[in-house]
Write a protein that holds these residues in place. Structure first.
Motif, PDB file in Angstrom:
ATOM      1  N   MET A   1      26.790  43.617 -29.408  1.00 54.40           N
ATOM      2  CA  MET A   1      26.232  42.412 -28.796  1.00 54.40           C
ATOM      3  C   MET A   1      26.921  42.118 -27.455  1.00 54.40           C
ATOM      4  N   LYS A   2      28.251  42.119 -27.461  1.00 54.69           N
ATOM      5  CA  LYS A   2      28.980  41.802 -26.221  1.00 54.69           C
ATOM      6  C   LYS A   2      28.825  42.924 -25.198  1.00 54.69           C
TER       7      LYS A   2
ATOM      8  N   HIS B   1      26.158  44.732 -24.800  1.00 53.17           N
ATOM      9  CA  HIS B   1      24.818  44.511 -24.255  1.00 53.17           C
ATOM     10  C   HIS B   1      24.859  43.414 -23.190  1.00 53.17           C
ATOM     11  N   THR B   2      25.427  42.286 -23.547  1.00 53.88           N
ATOM     12  CA  THR B   2      25.464  41.136 -22.642  1.00 53.88           C
ATOM     13  C   THR B   2      26.284  41.445 -21.390  1.00 53.88           C
ATOM     14  N   HIS B   3      27.383  42.162 -21.586  1.00 54.04           N
ATOM     15  CA  HIS B   3      28.219  42.509 -20.434  1.00 54.04           C
ATOM     16  C   HIS B   3      27.436  43.349 -19.428  1.00 54.04           C
TER      17      HIS B   3
ATOM     18  N   ARG C   1      24.175  43.340 -18.939  1.00 56.02           N
ATOM     19  CA  ARG C   1      23.201  42.492 -18.239  1.00 56.02           C
ATOM     20  C   ARG C   1      23.855  41.588 -17.204  1.00 56.02           C
ATOM     21  N   GLU C   2      25.114  41.177 -17.471  1.00 54.70           N
ATOM     22  CA  GLU C   2      25.750  40.191 -16.586  1.00 54.70           C
ATOM     23  C   GLU C   2      26.670  40.823 -15.548  1.00 54.70           C
TER      24      GLU C   2
ATOM     25  N   GLU D   1      14.764  46.105 -24.846  1.00 58.37           N
ATOM     26  CA  GLU D   1      14.393  44.913 -24.066  1.00 58.37           C
ATOM     27  C   GLU D   1      13.763  45.303 -22.735  1.00 58.37           C
TER      28      GLU D   1
ATOM     29  N   PRO E   1      19.578  40.979 -27.844  1.00 54.74           N
ATOM     30  CA  PRO E   1      20.624  39.982 -27.553  1.00 54.74           C
ATOM     31  C   PRO E   1      20.288  39.087 -26.356  1.00 54.74           C
ATOM     32  N   THR E   2      19.653  39.622 -25.316  1.00 49.06           N
ATOM     33  CA  THR E   2      19.335  38.796 -24.143  1.00 49.06           C
ATOM     34  C   THR E   2      18.131  37.893 -24.441  1.00 49.06           C
TER      35      THR E   2
ATOM     36  N   GLY F   1      17.443  36.881 -27.394  1.00 45.92           N
ATOM     37  CA  GLY F   1      17.934  35.949 -28.406  1.00 45.92           C
ATOM     38  C   GLY F   1      17.079  35.934 -29.649  1.00 45.92           C
TER      39      GLY F   1
END
Lengths: 374, 119
Positions: free
Chosen positions: A37-38, A40-42, A44-45, A233, A327-328, A330
């Motif tokens: 999860m983290k 993935h988010t990392h 994207r950000e 995604e 994850p993005t 949600g």
């Protein structure tokens, strides 16, 4: 202990605490201590570094680029001849029934064509190319290079700090640039829906290069787990799941990859395996279509979930080919095939989950807007 | 505290058994994204699949460890499944069973036994 193959970065993964799994005959990192999860988010950000050295890198050489392009067009329905030097395109190998044997990237690197294919298909792809192209065209598998992807909005700054010049590249540009005296083959592309680069690096400097990228403040190592949720995604196909030998390009919603010049009225129409079967799907004749699917509620719908038109009864209208938690987004996201009459956006269908039919909406792909530098 | 081979922990208070999953299980599952709990008031039998838990990686089930009646469920983990990763052996319990026959508890592992089990 096992006969799994390693990559030039295997030791680095292990030193970072990766959980290694078998994938296409290789031992590959599925996740690092950060978790899927983290990771993935990392990506994207900020920026994520992926080892994709298991993929096949192949150089095709002939008398000239034109000679190679003309020969390669016998295997793929893409405009290879019209691809400018320093540019890359997405492609497909088709079979005699119009099904997809693999998807790939190919680049015009001046005097040769550089091809990147999927790990699980690479032996078959190399055999296919050798059989069709040799001896006029030489088919040279590249086995002394790692392949890494750096993806995310901070990728440009992180790579530019090590390899000046990459910031000037646009989406799908390719370039050869120097790192520590070694030649990098770089394309501005990826498999996440984010801006970023894919970089072929000689194995002798691969670990040093990857470590230097990871020392950049915004870069984390990312495993195959997050690679899968990112590409899902991003609405991108996974070969062997969303496309395979039974799916044809227009069914798979990949018609955009077949340029006009190779279509029925084009100057170089057809001439690739299964052209008649592929073109029979034109004009809305494809019996089924790959679509985005948004399940209601929170429960993920994974590959294999059967789709129905109604909440009760009736025959199946399709199947999910990739699915999970986004994850993005949600929530749960999926892709699959449905019969043509159920493929319109916003169509409400149902997926059978543990014996219950849960509402699913046909949704626009990608689920997360692409962030490319055009 | 007792432990099952399915990586559940069981906390007994009188005739109520509180059930959750161990930290080891939560780590193996990875990020939990979905939990479906049984209905309060339902009668369950040992080894019934009464909870669905999905992580980013896969779906798995949690089995009823004993015969009993579900008397309470933890809705907080339905709303925020990530609690299962944050505090699996505390705040993120799954359900409470009212049990009349506690004798199967003797077959479950104690903490030392479970540590040996997971190696």
């Amino acid at each position: 202990m096992s006969d799994l193959k390693t990559t030039p970065l295997t030791e680095l993964h292990e030193s970072l605490g990766a959980k290694m799994v078998p994938f296409a005959g290789y031992s590959m990192p599925v996740q690092y201590p950060l978790g899927i999860m983290k990771e993935h988010t990392h990506t994207r950000e900020k920026a994520g570094l992926f080892d994709v050295s298991h993929m096949g890198q192949v150089i095709l050489r002939g008398e000239s680029y034109e000679a190679v392009a003309n020969a390669f067009e016998k295997l793929v329905p893409m405009d290879v001849l019209g691809l400018s030097e320093g540019r890359q395109r997405y492609g497909l190998f088709t079979n005699d029934a119009g099904g997809i044997e693999d998807d790939l990237m190919f680049a015009n690197r001046g005097d040769h064509l550089f091809v990147v294919v999927n790990a699980a298909c690479k032996d078959a792809d190399i055999a296919r190319m050798k059989a069709a192209l040799e001896p006029e065209i030489s088919v040279e598998p590249v086995t002394d290079r790692a392949l890494v992807a750096l993806q995310g909005p901070a990728a440009e700054a992180a790579l530019e700090a090590l390899v000046p010049g990459v910031a000037a590249m646009k989406f799908m540009d390719v370039a050869t640039l120097d790192y520590a005296g070694a030649e990098l083959w770089i394309s501005r592309s990826g498999y996440t829906g984010e801006d970023g680069y894919e970089i072929s690096v000689p194995e002798a400097v691969a670990a040093q290069f990857a470590s230097a990228l990871l020392e950049q403040p915004d870069v984390e190592a990312i495993g195959l787990g997050a690679r899968d949720s990112l590409r899902l995604e991003g609405g991108l196909c996974l070969y062997g799941h969303d496309i395979d030998t039974e799916t044809r390009p227009f069914e798979a919603a990949l018609g955009w990859a077949i340029q006009k010049v190779r279509r029925p009225d084009g100057d170089r129409a057809g001439g690739f395996p299964g052209a008649d079967a592929v073109f029979a799907d034109l004009g809305g004749n494809a019996p089924r279509k790959r679509v985005g699917l948004k399940p209601e509620g929170r429960a993920p719908m994974r590959e294999g979930v059967v789709l129905y038109a109604a909440a009760e009864g009736g025959a199946p209208i399709g199947t999910i080919t990739s699915g999970g938690f986004g994850p993005t987004v949600g929530g749960p996201v999926a892709m699959g095939y449905v019969t043509a009459e159920h493929a319109a956006l916003e169509t409400q269908i149902f997926g059978e989950l543990r014996g219950k039919r849960v509402p699913v909406t046909v949704a626009k792909l990608p689920f997360v807007a692409a962030n490319f530098k055009r | 505290m007792k432990y099952t081979e399915e990586h559940e922990w069981l906390q007994v208070e009188g005739e109520i058994v509180t059930v959750g999953i161990t930290a080891h299980a939560a780590e193996q599952l990875g990020d939990v994204v979905f939990v479906e709990l049984p209905e309060v008031g339902s009668e369950v039998s040992k080894d019934d699949e009464i909870v669905v838990i999905e992580s980013v990686k896969a779906a798995s089930d949690i089995l009823a460890p004993l015969d009993g009646e579900v008397v309470e469920v933890n809705e907080a983990i339905v709303d925020a499944p990530s609690k299962v990763n944050d505090d699996p052996e505390g705040e993120a319990w799954f359900f409470k069973l009212k049990v009349s026959d506690m004798s199967p508890m003797d077959d479950y592992m104690d903490e030392a036994g479970y540590k040996d089990f997971i190696g």
